[in-house]
Write an enzyme that holds these catalytic residues in place. Structure first.
Site, PDB file in Angstrom:
ATOM      1  N   GLU A  22     -32.629  71.742  39.569  1.00  0.00           N
ATOM      2  CA  GLU A  22     -32.608  71.282  38.169  1.00  0.00           C
ATOM      3  C   GLU A  22     -34.022  71.076  37.631  1.00  0.00           C
ATOM      4  O   GLU A  22     -35.001  71.076  38.392  1.00  0.00           O
ATOM      5  CB  GLU A  22     -31.802  69.983  38.036  1.00  0.00           C
ATOM      6  CG  GLU A  22     -32.388  68.830  38.826  1.00  0.00           C
ATOM      7  CD  GLU A  22     -32.130  67.465  38.207  1.00  0.00           C
ATOM      8  OE1 GLU A  22     -32.393  67.304  36.997  1.00  0.00           O
ATOM      9  OE2 GLU A  22     -31.703  66.563  38.940  1.00  0.00           O
ATOM     10  N   LYS A 156     -28.877  55.880  43.029  1.00  0.00           N
ATOM     11  CA  LYS A 156     -29.841  54.798  42.927  1.00  0.00           C
ATOM     12  C   LYS A 156     -29.178  53.539  42.400  1.00  0.00           C
ATOM     13  O   LYS A 156     -28.266  53.636  41.584  1.00  0.00           O
ATOM     14  CB  LYS A 156     -30.823  55.235  41.849  1.00  0.00           C
ATOM     15  CG  LYS A 156     -32.208  55.120  42.145  1.00  0.00           C
ATOM     16  CD  LYS A 156     -33.025  55.592  40.973  1.00  0.00           C
ATOM     17  CE  LYS A 156     -33.409  57.026  41.184  1.00  0.00           C
ATOM     18  NZ  LYS A 156     -32.386  57.943  40.800  1.00  0.00           N
TER      19      LYS A 156
HETATM   20  N1  PSU Z   1     -32.046  60.432  38.989  1.00  0.00           N
HETATM   21  C1  PSU Z   1     -33.296  60.640  39.474  1.00  0.00           C
HETATM   22  N2  PSU Z   1     -34.096  61.539  38.872  1.00  0.00           N
HETATM   23  C2  PSU Z   1     -33.679  62.244  37.789  1.00  0.00           C
HETATM   24  C3  PSU Z   1     -32.351  62.029  37.295  1.00  0.00           C
HETATM   25  C4  PSU Z   1     -31.566  61.120  37.919  1.00  0.00           C
HETATM   26  O1  PSU Z   1     -33.701  60.034  40.441  1.00  0.00           O
HETATM   27  O2  PSU Z   1     -34.464  63.047  37.267  1.00  0.00           O
HETATM   28  C5  PSU Z   1     -31.874  62.858  36.147  1.00  0.00           C
HETATM   29  C6  PSU Z   1     -30.935  63.973  36.650  1.00  0.00           C
HETATM   30  O3  PSU Z   1     -31.232  65.145  35.926  1.00  0.00           O
HETATM   31  C7  PSU Z   1     -29.563  63.456  36.282  1.00  0.00           C
HETATM   32  C8  PSU Z   1     -29.881  62.750  34.986  1.00  0.00           C
HETATM   33  O4  PSU Z   1     -28.609  64.461  36.109  1.00  0.00           O
HETATM   34  O5  PSU Z   1     -31.086  62.074  35.246  1.00  0.00           O
HETATM   35  C9  PSU Z   1     -28.785  61.797  34.560  1.00  0.00           C
HETATM   36  O6  PSU Z   1     -29.042  61.410  33.247  1.00  0.00           O
HETATM   37  P1  PSU Z   1     -27.869  60.727  32.389  1.00  0.00           P
HETATM   38  O7  PSU Z   1     -27.583  59.444  33.099  1.00  0.00           O
HETATM   39  O8  PSU Z   1     -28.479  60.549  31.042  1.00  0.00           O
HETATM   40  O9  PSU Z   1     -26.711  61.678  32.407  1.00  0.00           O
END
Ligand code: PSU
Ligand code: MN
Length: 299
Positions: A22, A156
């Site tokens: 990603e 996390k």
């Molecule tokens: N957790 C991390 N690093 C990240 C993300 C999550 O440790 O970069 C990113 C990933 O791309 C995940 C996104 O899919 O955050 C989730 O965002 P949201 O909660 O807005 O869907």
């Protein structure tokens, strides 16, 4: 509407292993220039493991499967890269913008290209306080419907780990943990939650993926690969930092799609960079494991 590099197109046509990666982790998950270094190292690890890396993003409105070194640099350094989840895809394409894809949108584009294994660092999930905010990542709904396996280091504790696991169960998503009886919490191997299903190694993992999809079950699989012991930050230590970061986000009124990037940057600051070092180590660890899973699945 997808632009797939020749190398990846040929590998997919030949049934050779390809691993999706990603780009939100590059543009919004880590500071420059270590984000770009990480992206390149992860691609090299996937290659060394015998698979072809396919970093996914949107450039000038075109969904791209596979990027050049210069394009990784652009994603890591340009200020005008939008964080793109599934709901954002049509807008960014229509407006010909640059977009960094989250787990959800990377899964969807990977599936359109025919890629079944995807490596990242951390999954989105149910945020703490979701009963008030309704903030549940589209990563979970996507896992419920799109047939791609996602290798991460767990969830996390900026999220509610327990509610995230419950939601994945509701959505019919198998949650495998590689080599541990405990579900990991990204920076640390512990979370206080048991592994829903334990596997040991790439062969056992690939067997579950094959069984799911041969049964005709649509949807993804979460594969949690715990951070190596040498790289982990003990749960109580990082937990206190996460609480401070969450309180700061609350004070500043940060909400919605900005919350995860904000918290990650704040945690890097509060740990003097130790969280970034751990984050990079776990992504690299996942890249090696993901390549092995892809190779086994293709073989
Ligand atoms: N957790 C991390 N690093 C990240 C993300 C999550 O440790 O970069 C990113 C990933 O791309 C995940 C996104 O899919 O955050 C989730 O965002 P949201 O909660 O807005 O869907
Ligand atoms: Mn959200």
């Amino acid at each position: 509407m997808l632009k797939i590099t020749d190398e990846i197109g040929v590998a997919l046509a030949d049934g050779r292993p390809v691993v999706a990666l990603e780009s939100t982790i590059i543009s919004h998950g880590m500071p420059y220039p270590r984000n770009v270094e990480m992206a390149r190292e992860v691609e090299a690890i996937v290659r060394a493991g015998g698979a072809v890396p396919a970093t996914i993003a949107i450039l000038d409105g075109v969904p791209r499967i596979g990027l050049s070194d210069d394009e990784l640099e652009l994603l890591g350094s340009a200020p005008d890269v939008t964080k793109v989840s599934v709901r954002d895809l049509p807008y960014v394409v229509a407006r010909k913008l640059h977009g960094a894809t989250t787990v959800a949108s990377t899964m969807r584009l990977a599936a359109l290209a025919g890629i079944r294994v995807f490596v990242t660092g951390g999954l989105g999930g149910v945020h703490r306080g979701a009963s008030q905010s309704f903030d549940i990542s589209a990563d979970l709904t996507e896992l419920g419907q799109t047939s791609v396996a996602v290798i991460s280091a767990g969830v996390k504790s900026i999220l509610d780990v327990g509610l995230t696991l419950e939601t994945l169960e509701t959505l019919g998503v198998p949650v495998l943990v590689n080599g541990s009886d405990e579900f990991p919490s990204f920076y640390s191997r512990a979370s206080g939650f048991a592994s829903p299903m334990r596997v040991d190694g790439p062969a056992e993992t690939a067997a579950v993926l094959a069984a799911k999809w041969e049964l005709g079950l649509q949807g993804g699989v979460v594969i949690a690969n715990p951070i190596p012991e040498a790289d982990e930050i003990p749960a109580p230590e990082i937990g206190a930092i996460i609480d401070r970061a969450l309180a700061a986000a609350d004070d500043e009124g940060v909400r919605g799609k900005d919350i995860t990037p904000y918290l990650l940057a704040r945690i890097v600051e509060l740990t003097d960079g130790a969280s970034l070092t751990a984050n990079i180590a776990l992504v690299k660890n996942n890249a090696g494991f993901g390549a092995a899973v892809a190779v086994t699945l293709a073989g």
